[in-house]
Design a protein around this motif. Structure first.
Motif, mmCIF file in Angstrom:
data_model
loop_
_atom_site.group_PDB
_atom_site.id
_atom_site.type_symbol
_atom_site.label_atom_id
_atom_site.label_comp_id
_atom_site.label_asym_id
_atom_site.label_seq_id
_atom_site.Cartn_x
_atom_site.Cartn_y
_atom_site.Cartn_z
ATOM 1 N N LEU A 55 -11.303 -3.163 -5.843
ATOM 2 C CA LEU A 55 -10.233 -3.418 -4.872
ATOM 3 C C LEU A 55 -10.800 -4.043 -3.608
ATOM 4 O O LEU A 55 -10.077 -4.635 -2.826
ATOM 5 C CB LEU A 55 -9.499 -2.114 -4.528
ATOM 6 N N PHE A 80 -5.864 8.933 -6.190
ATOM 7 C CA PHE A 80 -5.902 9.039 -4.734
ATOM 8 C C PHE A 80 -5.644 10.467 -4.275
ATOM 9 O O PHE A 80 -5.151 11.300 -5.030
ATOM 10 C CB PHE A 80 -4.830 8.130 -4.121
ATOM 11 N N PHE A 86 4.076 6.808 -7.856
ATOM 12 C CA PHE A 86 5.201 6.020 -7.351
ATOM 13 C C PHE A 86 6.448 6.895 -7.203
ATOM 14 O O PHE A 86 6.897 7.489 -8.182
ATOM 15 C CB PHE A 86 5.522 4.879 -8.312
ATOM 16 N N TRP A 88 9.420 5.999 -6.977
ATOM 17 C CA TRP A 88 10.599 5.452 -7.651
ATOM 18 C C TRP A 88 10.486 5.525 -9.176
ATOM 19 O O TRP A 88 11.316 4.967 -9.884
ATOM 20 C CB TRP A 88 10.851 4.009 -7.225
ATOM 21 N N PHE A 97 2.212 4.314 -16.552
ATOM 22 C CA PHE A 97 2.101 3.067 -15.784
ATOM 23 C C PHE A 97 0.890 2.218 -16.182
ATOM 24 O O PHE A 97 0.998 1.001 -16.372
ATOM 25 C CB PHE A 97 2.051 3.388 -14.284
ATOM 26 N N ILE B 148 6.473 -0.772 2.279
ATOM 27 C CA ILE B 148 5.881 -0.182 1.072
ATOM 28 C C ILE B 148 4.420 0.161 1.370
ATOM 29 O O ILE B 148 3.668 -0.686 1.834
ATOM 30 C CB ILE B 148 5.957 -1.164 -0.122
ATOM 31 N N HIS B 149 4.044 1.417 1.101
ATOM 32 C CA HIS B 149 2.693 1.864 1.412
ATOM 33 C C HIS B 149 1.663 1.032 0.630
ATOM 34 O O HIS B 149 1.819 0.838 -0.571
ATOM 35 C CB HIS B 149 2.567 3.349 1.045
ATOM 36 N N ILE B 151 -1.033 1.694 -0.609
ATOM 37 C CA ILE B 151 -1.624 2.394 -1.751
ATOM 38 C C ILE B 151 -0.948 1.985 -3.065
ATOM 39 O O ILE B 151 -1.602 1.840 -4.093
ATOM 40 C CB ILE B 151 -1.527 3.930 -1.541
ATOM 41 N N TYR B 152 0.387 1.757 -3.036
ATOM 42 C CA TYR B 152 1.090 1.438 -4.278
ATOM 43 C C TYR B 152 0.634 0.089 -4.838
ATOM 44 O O TYR B 152 0.567 -0.089 -6.050
ATOM 45 C CB TYR B 152 2.601 1.464 -4.050
ATOM 46 N N GLU B 154 -2.387 -1.048 -4.342
ATOM 47 C CA GLU B 154 -3.744 -0.802 -4.843
ATOM 48 C C GLU B 154 -3.700 -0.170 -6.221
ATOM 49 O O GLU B 154 -4.496 -0.529 -7.096
ATOM 50 C CB GLU B 154 -4.501 0.103 -3.865
ATOM 51 N N VAL B 155 -2.775 0.778 -6.419
ATOM 52 C CA VAL B 155 -2.650 1.414 -7.737
ATOM 53 C C VAL B 155 -2.338 0.345 -8.781
ATOM 54 O O VAL B 155 -2.973 0.272 -9.829
ATOM 55 C CB VAL B 155 -1.543 2.496 -7.737
ATOM 56 N N ALA B 156 -1.356 -0.516 -8.485
ATOM 57 C CA ALA B 156 -0.960 -1.549 -9.441
ATOM 58 C C ALA B 156 -2.126 -2.479 -9.738
ATOM 59 O O ALA B 156 -2.376 -2.839 -10.893
ATOM 60 C CB ALA B 156 0.232 -2.327 -8.904
ATOM 61 N N GLU B 157 -2.871 -2.849 -8.692
ATOM 62 C CA GLU B 157 -4.001 -3.753 -8.901
ATOM 63 C C GLU B 157 -5.089 -3.057 -9.713
ATOM 64 O O GLU B 157 -5.681 -3.644 -10.620
ATOM 65 C CB GLU B 157 -4.552 -4.195 -7.534
ATOM 66 N N ARG B 169 7.709 -3.815 -10.546
ATOM 67 C CA ARG B 169 7.473 -2.368 -10.572
ATOM 68 C C ARG B 169 7.144 -1.777 -9.206
ATOM 69 O O ARG B 169 7.223 -0.568 -9.032
ATOM 70 C CB ARG B 169 6.339 -2.036 -11.558
ATOM 71 N N VAL B 170 6.739 -2.631 -8.256
ATOM 72 C CA VAL B 170 6.392 -2.114 -6.928
ATOM 73 C C VAL B 170 7.288 -2.723 -5.848
ATOM 74 O O VAL B 170 7.982 -2.013 -5.127
ATOM 75 C CB VAL B 170 4.902 -2.378 -6.590
ATOM 76 N N GLY B 174 10.389 -0.570 -4.475
ATOM 77 C CA GLY B 174 9.922 -0.062 -3.194
ATOM 78 C C GLY B 174 10.793 -0.512 -2.034
ATOM 79 O O GLY B 174 10.980 0.206 -1.053
#
Lengths: 258, 256
Positions: A55, A80, A86, A88, A97, B148-149, B151-152, B154-157, B169-170, B174
């Motif tokens: 990242l 984390f 998420f 949502w 996911f 949108i935070h 972190i979301y 980063e999770v997706a990436e 999805r984000v 979001g």
């Protein structure tokens, strides 16, 4: 699978100049190994995990590994401390996911997700949204999601840091139980020495600002482990040694507020 | 607990009923001018007459078509540009100053200019409504994406999400709560502007009815039309609230 970090440095540019978060971090981690990284707050532990996850790009240094992915990246799953799931998505969609991103079909990914939801004891909540769960349950969702994605490396950033002591104990045991059946290379960051010694095969102690690896310590415990193991004299000695290294850092940190 | 909740719910209704009762009584006793404040029963009778003679329904349709055509023409581009601006700091740098300059301008004030460009017909009325809907939708949507935070993402990436997957999805879910509150604002603005445009220049629609009633001093029609307009505004909000509860279950329950 083995990966090596060579002389990793990370410098952040801010308005008032540059901050060196990591300065020459070198270590290797082996397949199926559970590595804990302990260090004072602000020592760049999270930065290190994000570098491994891809990242962030290191300013200097590199990470080597053998990849099985088409795009040549290290397949990692990062858990984390909070906010990782998420809001949502239902528990089921959250856990599935990683597979969804990999392009796994709906039925297949739901079936695999359900298996792990059962392992973390959330079967009754598969169709609930995260805000309907407790903090501890949400962390279980994050952990299940990481395992389901079947990564080469599991990266955990103080996943139990915001939990009360009792819940933490339960989830630590749960994590070890799941990990026993799904042996992966885990890099687990924490500031809790007790936790590091309970979980890890090997503990890397970091110094604060800029972050460096100060020492590597092998934990003198076999597996499976239980709570009473932590009171064994050789384990207590290891904990005291780690604390001896960290104490100076913590004091310095308190004297030099940034 | 539940009983007090129910009481609080009925209190506003009782309050309105009480005011209407006093109003009716004061007019019938001759203490209030029936010309300026016709009795609620007179207004209700007028309302029923306007409804059954199809005057009111025809005008409601005229106003609603302006509202919804204008909304579609304004809110959809606002949504798209808002999503793009929320995602790209470069687009924000380009459009932010423009929006800051144009947004505060009262949209009804540009009607003459729009009429020069599009003529005095239906088009210019709808265009003004569309312009007014565009801004709240754009601003809410862009804010929705930006809150949108990180972190979301980063999770997706981290899980290897591609651009389109991150978007569906984000970014979309979001920002949805604020997109819907943008829709609510846009709908309210659309109704406001449709009525305003009709007051100034239209032969049909609730706004023109209000103006005509005032010019001919038919106050009971004025009140009946105003009540109809208010009812439209209230039902818009109820519909969006319902939509929000359906589409954003994770947000609504948290507030409840």
């Amino acid at each position: 699978m083995r990966f090596e970090c060579h002389n990793l440095c990370k410098v952040y540019l801010t308005r008032d100049g540059s901050v060196t978060a990591l300065d020459g971090v070198t270590f290797a981690a082996e397949q199926e190994e559970f590595v804990c990284i302990v260090g004072p707050s602000g020592c760049g532990k999270t930065t290190l995990l994000k570098l491994i996850a891809g990242l962030l790009e290191p300013t200097v240094g590199r990470i080597t590994f053998d990849s099985d992915a088409a795009d040549g990246r290290l397949r990692s799953a990062l858990v984390f401390q909070e906010h990782g799931v998420f809001p949502w998505m239902t528990v089921l969609d959250n856990v599935a996911f990683g597979l969804e991103m990999q392009g796994v079909g709906r039925q297949d990914r739901y079936a695999r997700a359900r298996a792990f939801i059962r392992k973390v004891g959330l079967s009754a909540f598969a169709n609930n949204y995260p805000h309907e769960l407790s903090v501890g349950m949400r962390q279980r969702v994050g952990i299940a999601r990481a395992f389901v994605a079947d990564p080469q490396v599991l990266l955990m950033d103080e996943p139990f840091g915001s939990l009360d002591a009792q819940t933490k104990l339960v989830l630590q045991e749960e994590l070890l139980r799941i990990w026993k059946d799904n042996r992966k290379l885990v890099v687990y960051v924490t500031h809790d020495i007790e936790e590091a010694v309970l979980l890890a095969d090997r503990v890397l102690v970091m110094s604060g600002r800029p972050g460096r690896i100060r020492e590597e310590i092998q934990v003198p415990l076999g597996r499976p482990r239980n709570l009473s193991d932590r009171e064994r004299p050789e384990v207590v000695e290891v904990k005291l040694r780690i604390w001896g290294m960290l104490e100076d850092e913590v004091r310095q940190g308190l004297e030099m507020p940034t | 607990m539940k009983k007090t909740m129910r009481l609080e719910r009925w209190l506003p209704v009782a309050l309105v009923a009480g005011i209407l009762a006093v109003w009716e009584w004061q007019v019938s006793a001759g203490r209030m001018s029936a010309l300026f404040f016709p009795a609620p029963s007179t207004i209700a009778a007028t309302f029923a007459r306007l409804l059954t003679t199809c005057v009111l329904p025809a005008n409601i349709v005229a106003t609603l078509s302006r509202v919804f055509v204008g909304l579609a023409l304004g809110a959809i581009p606002g949504l798209i540009l808002g999503l793009a601006m929320g995602s790209s700091s470069r687009l924000r740098a380009v459009f932010d100053p423009l929006i800051a300059a144009l947004h505060p301008l009262p949209k009804i004030a540009v009607l003459p200019l729009i009429m020069i460009i599009f003529g005095i017909g239906e088009t210019s009325k709808v265009v003004v409504v569309a312009i007014a809907c565009f801004f709240p939708m754009l601003i809410s949507t862009a804010a929705g994406v930006r809150q949108i935070h990180p972190i979301y993402f980063e999770v997706a990436e981290n899980y290897g999400g591609r651009l389109l997957q991150v978007f569906t999805r984000v970014v979309l879910p979001g920002s949805l709560p604020l997109v819907l509150s943008g829709l609510r604002l846009a709908l309210n603005t659309a109704l406001l502007l449709a009525i305003a445009v009709e007051l100034v220049s239209a032969r049909e629609g609730l706004g023109s009815m209000i103006w005509f009633a005032w010019e001919t001093l038919r106050t009971e029609e004025l009140y009946a039309t105003l009540a109809t307009t208010a009812a439209l505004g209230i039902s818009f909000n109820i519909v969006v609230q319902y939509l929000t509860a359906k589409l954003v279950p994770w947000q609504v329950e948290r507030e409840g």
